[in-house]
Design a protein around this motif. Structure first.
Motif: not given
Length: 295
Positions: A212-235
């Motif tokens: 299984s795989t997870m990513v926590f965004v702690y700075r900036g933002a991540l571009v994904t197929e579901r849109g841009t994900i900001a800091r403070g989110n676990m994917l």
């Protein structure tokens, strides 16, 4: 600027995001928490806490002595310092860039206390603690602990723009080469890395298909197929051969990336104890109350 995302063949799809929630723990330490005790998608991970504040009042009271059974914890510091002490006599501290790993096993009582910078203007605390579940067969094993100082953690370049990966736990494939982090004893093959992407950078990391795989965004933002994900989110990602990560063109991103072998076992959770049944939780409470948790 182009922030469109096109998933590569074989890359894991993004299933969903989970936002962190404001909470408090220990002696009133303010944290942002993502909990997944009841979600099989999180396994083998159970929870992530982020401490992030420049105000010492938010964290300086720390986590006085408290028990655990049935889990491992991994603490990773971006800024600040934490000291660990436990009933076994272990004592150690890690500062910015370092990590601490603890296997509670059948039982441990420990404290985690932060250090405050001499100059508050240069202080602040930013770090994470992960809870990693242990297989039922290992939950009553012997407790242990170790520090991993910043200099022990491999830091590898991902591109010529300054993107990098710091290997904290487990095994990773970087640049076509398998690399081992200093901590390879974590439960369920748990792997943890700190990835820092330059603005607009994209990386594709091969991962074990069964993990299984997870990513926590702690700075900036991540571009994904579901849109841009900001800091403070676990994917949370689905099955695939690799993990594709892309930072926004306007800024870079700081990511805590996790992968591990799902345990697929029942989870019973109460406070600092994580077992497989309510009866085992009640036994842990009895053991703690009568002083035999750590026997």
């Amino acid at each position: 600027m182009n922030n469109a995302f096109e998933r590569r063949p074989g890359a894991r799809p993004l299933l969903r995001g989970v936002g962190s929630q404001a909470s408090a723990d220990g002696a009133g330490v303010r944290i942002q928490r993502v909990a997944g005790f009841d979600s099989p998608d999180f396994s083998p991970f159970l929870m992530l806490d982020e401490i992030r504040s420049e105000n010492a009042d938010d964290y300086i009271a720390g986590f006085p002595p408290h028990p655990h059974r049935g889990i491992e914890t991994l603490t990773y510091m971006l800024n600040g310092e934490f000291e660990h002490r436990d009933h076994l006599g272990n004592r150690g501290a890690v500062s910015s860039g370092g990590a601490q790993w603890m296997r509670a096993g059948r039982g441990i009582v420990h404290s985690e206390m932060p250090a405050q910078a001499e100059n508050p203007a240069e202080g602040g605390m930013h770090g994470f603690q992960l809870w990693i579940n242990m297989a039922a067969a290992d939950k009553m094993s012997k407790p242990t602990w170790r520090d991993i100082q910043s200099a022990e953690i491999p830091e590898l370049a991902l591109d010529s723009a300054g993107s990098l990966i710091r290997l904290i736990a487990g095994e990773w494939t970087v640049g076509g080469e398998k690399r081992r982090a200093p901590l390879t004893d974590a439960a369920a093959e748990a792997a943890v890395a700190d990835i820092r992407l330059a603005a607009g950078a994209e990386v594709n990391l091969p991962l074990p298909l069964e993990h299984s795989t997870m990513v926590f965004v702690y700075r900036g933002a991540l571009v994904t197929e579901r849109g841009t994900i900001a800091r403070g989110n676990m994917l949370l990602y689905g099955t695939g051969e690799s993990l594709q990560l892309r930072a926004r063109d306007q800024e870079g991103a700081g990511l805590l990336c996790l992968h591990g072998l799902p345990l697929r076992e029942p989870v019973a959770h109460y406070g600092p104890f994580v077992m497989n049944s309510r009866e085992e939780i009640e036994q842990a409470l009895r053991d703690y109350n009568n002083g035999t948790l750590t026997d």
